[in-house]
Design a protein around this motif. Structure first.
Motif, mmCIF file in Angstrom:
data_model
loop_
_atom_site.group_PDB
_atom_site.id
_atom_site.type_symbol
_atom_site.label_atom_id
_atom_site.label_comp_id
_atom_site.label_asym_id
_atom_site.label_seq_id
_atom_site.Cartn_x
_atom_site.Cartn_y
_atom_site.Cartn_z
ATOM 1 N N GLY A 73 0.702 -1.294 0.006
ATOM 2 C CA GLY A 73 0.034 0.129 0.223
ATOM 3 C C GLY A 73 0.726 1.337 -0.034
ATOM 4 N N GLY A 74 2.007 1.297 0.547
ATOM 5 C CA GLY A 74 2.722 2.442 0.333
ATOM 6 C C GLY A 74 3.582 2.847 -0.888
ATOM 7 N N THR A 75 3.604 2.002 -1.786
ATOM 8 C CA THR A 75 4.361 2.022 -3.019
ATOM 9 C C THR A 75 3.402 2.615 -4.204
ATOM 10 O OG1 THR A 75 5.641 1.107 -4.812
ATOM 11 C CG2 THR A 75 3.987 0.012 -3.750
ATOM 12 N N GLU A 76 3.993 3.803 -4.877
ATOM 13 C CA GLU A 76 3.135 4.224 -6.124
ATOM 14 C C GLU A 76 3.848 3.665 -7.284
ATOM 15 O OE1 GLU A 76 0.683 6.225 -6.067
ATOM 16 O OE2 GLU A 76 0.685 6.286 -3.784
ATOM 17 N N THR A 77 4.706 3.006 -7.401
ATOM 18 C CA THR A 77 5.303 2.462 -8.605
ATOM 19 C C THR A 77 4.692 0.957 -9.021
ATOM 20 O OG1 THR A 77 6.992 1.309 -7.161
ATOM 21 C CG2 THR A 77 7.396 3.740 -7.992
ATOM 22 N N GLU A 78 4.797 0.568 -10.202
ATOM 23 C CA GLU A 78 4.545 -0.608 -10.861
ATOM 24 C C GLU A 78 5.418 -1.599 -10.198
ATOM 25 O OE1 GLU A 78 3.458 -0.642 -14.864
ATOM 26 O OE2 GLU A 78 2.062 1.127 -14.882
ATOM 27 N N PRO A 79 5.038 -2.833 -10.536
ATOM 28 C CA PRO A 79 5.924 -3.996 -10.018
ATOM 29 C C PRO A 79 7.245 -3.941 -10.925
ATOM 30 C CG PRO A 79 3.737 -5.083 -10.461
ATOM 31 C CD PRO A 79 3.578 -3.472 -10.835
ATOM 32 N N ASP A 80 8.176 -4.463 -10.403
ATOM 33 C CA ASP A 80 9.596 -4.407 -11.148
ATOM 34 C C ASP A 80 9.722 -5.570 -12.354
ATOM 35 O OD1 ASP A 80 9.851 -6.942 -10.060
ATOM 36 O OD2 ASP A 80 11.070 -6.291 -8.184
ATOM 37 N N ASP A 81 10.528 -5.178 -13.025
ATOM 38 C CA ASP A 81 10.740 -6.392 -14.114
ATOM 39 C C ASP A 81 10.604 -7.768 -13.953
ATOM 40 O OD1 ASP A 81 11.032 -3.950 -15.710
ATOM 41 O OD2 ASP A 81 13.486 -4.188 -15.524
ATOM 42 N N GLU A 82 11.054 -7.981 -12.774
ATOM 43 C CA GLU A 82 10.846 -9.730 -12.488
ATOM 44 C C GLU A 82 9.462 -10.155 -12.001
ATOM 45 O OE1 GLU A 82 13.459 -10.343 -8.886
ATOM 46 O OE2 GLU A 82 15.145 -9.939 -10.074
ATOM 47 N N ASN A 83 8.845 -9.127 -11.915
ATOM 48 C CA ASN A 83 7.352 -9.362 -11.581
ATOM 49 C C ASN A 83 6.467 -9.069 -12.723
ATOM 50 O OD1 ASN A 83 7.374 -10.952 -8.932
ATOM 51 N ND2 ASN A 83 8.145 -8.791 -8.205
ATOM 52 N N CYS A 84 6.890 -8.694 -13.890
ATOM 53 C CA CYS A 84 5.966 -8.261 -15.115
ATOM 54 C C CYS A 84 6.000 -9.399 -16.207
ATOM 55 C CB CYS A 84 6.683 -6.879 -15.782
ATOM 56 S SG CYS A 84 6.391 -5.542 -14.480
ATOM 57 N N TYR A 85 4.993 -9.609 -16.693
ATOM 58 C CA TYR A 85 4.999 -10.790 -17.701
ATOM 59 C C TYR A 85 4.108 -10.317 -18.875
ATOM 60 C CZ TYR A 85 6.196 -13.411 -13.651
ATOM 61 O OH TYR A 85 6.725 -13.875 -12.193
ATOM 62 N N GLU A 86 4.654 -10.647 -20.116
ATOM 63 C CA GLU A 86 4.357 -9.952 -21.388
ATOM 64 C C GLU A 86 4.006 -11.027 -22.193
ATOM 65 O OE1 GLU A 86 4.360 -6.885 -21.469
ATOM 66 O OE2 GLU A 86 5.503 -6.404 -19.895
ATOM 67 N N PHE A 87 2.425 -11.516 -22.026
ATOM 68 C CA PHE A 87 1.994 -12.595 -23.127
ATOM 69 C C PHE A 87 1.997 -11.975 -24.536
ATOM 70 C CE2 PHE A 87 -0.692 -14.486 -19.503
ATOM 71 C CZ PHE A 87 0.437 -15.369 -19.155
ATOM 72 N N ASP A 88 1.848 -10.613 -24.564
ATOM 73 C CA ASP A 88 1.765 -10.009 -25.916
ATOM 74 C C ASP A 88 3.113 -10.136 -26.622
ATOM 75 O OD1 ASP A 88 2.785 -8.381 -24.189
ATOM 76 O OD2 ASP A 88 1.949 -6.315 -24.936
ATOM 77 N N LEU A 89 4.259 -9.897 -26.003
ATOM 78 C CA LEU A 89 5.356 -10.051 -26.583
ATOM 79 C C LEU A 89 5.889 -11.294 -26.751
ATOM 80 C CD1 LEU A 89 7.935 -8.445 -27.338
ATOM 81 C CD2 LEU A 89 8.626 -8.739 -24.689
ATOM 82 N N ILE A 90 5.164 -12.550 -26.250
ATOM 83 C CA ILE A 90 5.580 -13.864 -26.368
ATOM 84 C C ILE A 90 4.799 -14.005 -27.841
ATOM 85 C CG2 ILE A 90 4.723 -16.186 -25.942
ATOM 86 C CD1 ILE A 90 6.814 -15.594 -24.314
ATOM 87 N N LEU A 91 3.758 -13.671 -28.119
ATOM 88 C CA LEU A 91 3.182 -13.786 -29.212
ATOM 89 C C LEU A 91 3.687 -13.067 -30.417
ATOM 90 C CD1 LEU A 91 -1.071 -13.681 -28.250
ATOM 91 C CD2 LEU A 91 0.661 -15.523 -28.421
ATOM 92 N N HIS A 92 4.223 -12.101 -30.313
ATOM 93 C CA HIS A 92 5.010 -11.327 -30.967
ATOM 94 C C HIS A 92 6.467 -12.132 -31.517
ATOM 95 C CE1 HIS A 92 6.532 -7.808 -33.520
ATOM 96 N NE2 HIS A 92 7.604 -8.023 -32.916
ATOM 97 N N SER A 93 6.979 -12.476 -30.627
ATOM 98 C CA SER A 93 8.209 -13.331 -30.651
ATOM 99 C C SER A 93 7.835 -14.560 -31.511
ATOM 100 C CB SER A 93 9.011 -13.746 -29.519
ATOM 101 O OG SER A 93 9.214 -12.662 -28.727
ATOM 102 N N LEU A 94 6.853 -15.450 -31.446
ATOM 103 C CA LEU A 94 6.331 -16.407 -32.126
ATOM 104 C C LEU A 94 6.508 -16.465 -33.578
ATOM 105 C CD1 LEU A 94 3.633 -17.901 -29.818
ATOM 106 C CD2 LEU A 94 5.976 -18.560 -29.958
ATOM 107 N N ARG A 95 6.309 -15.179 -34.110
ATOM 108 C CA ARG A 95 6.329 -14.888 -35.630
ATOM 109 C C ARG A 95 7.694 -15.061 -36.302
ATOM 110 N NH1 ARG A 95 3.967 -8.828 -35.553
ATOM 111 N NH2 ARG A 95 4.443 -9.027 -37.711
ATOM 112 N N PHE A 96 8.739 -15.139 -35.111
ATOM 113 C CA PHE A 96 10.305 -15.201 -35.931
ATOM 114 C C PHE A 96 10.509 -16.695 -35.501
ATOM 115 C CE2 PHE A 96 9.354 -10.871 -34.441
ATOM 116 C CZ PHE A 96 9.746 -10.163 -35.698
#
Length: 358
Positions: A246-269
């Motif tokens: 509750g005391g933080t105003e920032t988003e989760p750090d990189d270790e706790n961010c997951y990119e399903f859309d980037l996975i789908l983009h990578s599958l094109r290669f």
């Protein structure tokens, strides 16, 4: 990019640049190169956010102009209709004068009946038990709150039938907010808590078999603070979790961010261009969600010996001194079509269990 570029074109360009400048692709480079790559990636993210926000503001402004135009047309039409009614009323006054007295009498009778009915209802309410009224009011308020936001609970097969107080004492220290970007590019926020010291089994906030994703970090924090609206607060040392989140105003750090859309983009290669760490971390999250919400179709895709499991083994070995050579050779000879299809099915199976909250 140009000022006429669409949101889709901007996002396409952004994903292409991520393929080039993502820090995970330069882990074996020199420290100066990694620093330059990290700085460049931060500039790319900042530029993408600014362009996306600008498009959103322009879209809102365009919607406001269209709404104002519709409202102006509506007012003009209403003015014309009102003038037509006034003209008809003037023409009708002569015909309706002799009926006015009768209508007045009928209206007075109805008003008297309404007053008597309201008086009887008021007397009946006053005879009710005040405590019962208070309970009924609280029940209505609780129903309204639950309709707006479902009552979340820690979701995992091992949590079924277990009271929150029976959760592992170390569970509170593993609770962290995570961010998930779905196939559409929408970014949602939720919590993850590990149930064991090895961090192999995770529980997530869920309701009626669905993963709860919030549109913003602020709405997630606001919901967590209302401890009476969910069952997440029953774990030991919940206060420390609220203080940490509750005391933080920032988003989760990189270790706790997951990119399903980037996975789908990578599958094109080709598979040799896929980022191993990106697929490893997202595969682990997909498995944790599939176990937590008992998504059997996804679990079957990730079972031991499956094509996706074999692909995960290759990614984990690709950076090893000796085994990495064989892993890279197998990736080079791998047909990406099957892996791409299976990955899309796994992500789609998880997204079907998502429920958005604001």
């Amino acid at each position: 990019m140009t000022r006429e570029s669409s949101v889709a074109e901007i996002r396409e360009r952004y994903l292409l640049l991520v393929q080039i400048w993502h820090p995970d692709r330069h882990q074996s480079s020199a420290a100066s190169v990694r620093a330059e790559v990290t700085q460049q990636m931060q500039r790319i993210n900042a530029a993408y956010k600014q362009l996306r926000d600008t498009h959103e503001r322009e879209a809102r402004a365009r919607q406001d102009r269209e709404r104002q135009a519709r409202e102006r047309q509506t007012r003009e039409r209403q003015d014309r209709e009102r003038q037509a009614r006034e003209r008809q009323d003037r023409e009708r006054q002569d015909r309706e004068r002799h009926d006015r007295d009768r209508e007045d009498r009928e209206r007075e009778d109805r008003e008297r009946e309404d007053r008597e009915r309201e008086a009887r209802k008021r007397e009946a309410r006053e005879r009710k038990d005040p405590e019962r009224q208070r309970r009924e009011r609280q029940a209505r308020e609780r129903e309204t709150r639950e309709r707006e936001h479902p009552r979340a609970q820690w979701t995992h097969p091992s949590c079924t039938g277990t009271s929150p107080q029976e959760a592992p004492s170390s569970m509170a220290s593993t609770v962290h907010p995570i961010a998930i970007a779905l196939r559409s590019g929408d970014r949602g926020y939720t919590l993850r808590a590990y149930l064991d010291d090895q961090r192999t089994e995770a529980a997530f906030p869920g309701a009626q078999g669905h993963l709860l994703l919030f549109r913003s970090v602020a709405s997630l924090r606001k919901y967590l603070a209302r401890t009476e609206a969910h069952e997440l607060a029953g774990i030991p040392d919940w206060e420390s979790v609220l203080d940490r989140i509750g005391g933080t105003e920032t988003e989760p750090d990189d270790e706790n961010c997951y990119e399903f859309d980037l996975i789908l983009h990578s599958l094109r290669f080709a598979p040799t261009q896929w980022i191993p760490s990106l697929f490893i971390t997202n595969r682990d999250l997909v498995r944790e969600l599939a176990v937590a919400f008992s998504i059997d179709d996804v679990l079957n895709l990730l079972t031991v010996g499956s094509p996706l499991d074999h692909l995960d083994d290759l990614f984990r070995a690709v950076d090893r001194p000796i085994a990495g050579w064989g892993a890279r050779r197998q990736l080079a000879s791998l047909q990406g079509g099957q892996a791409s299809t299976l990955w899309r099915k796994a992500i789609r199976g998880v997204e079907e269990r998502v429920r958005w909250l604001r």
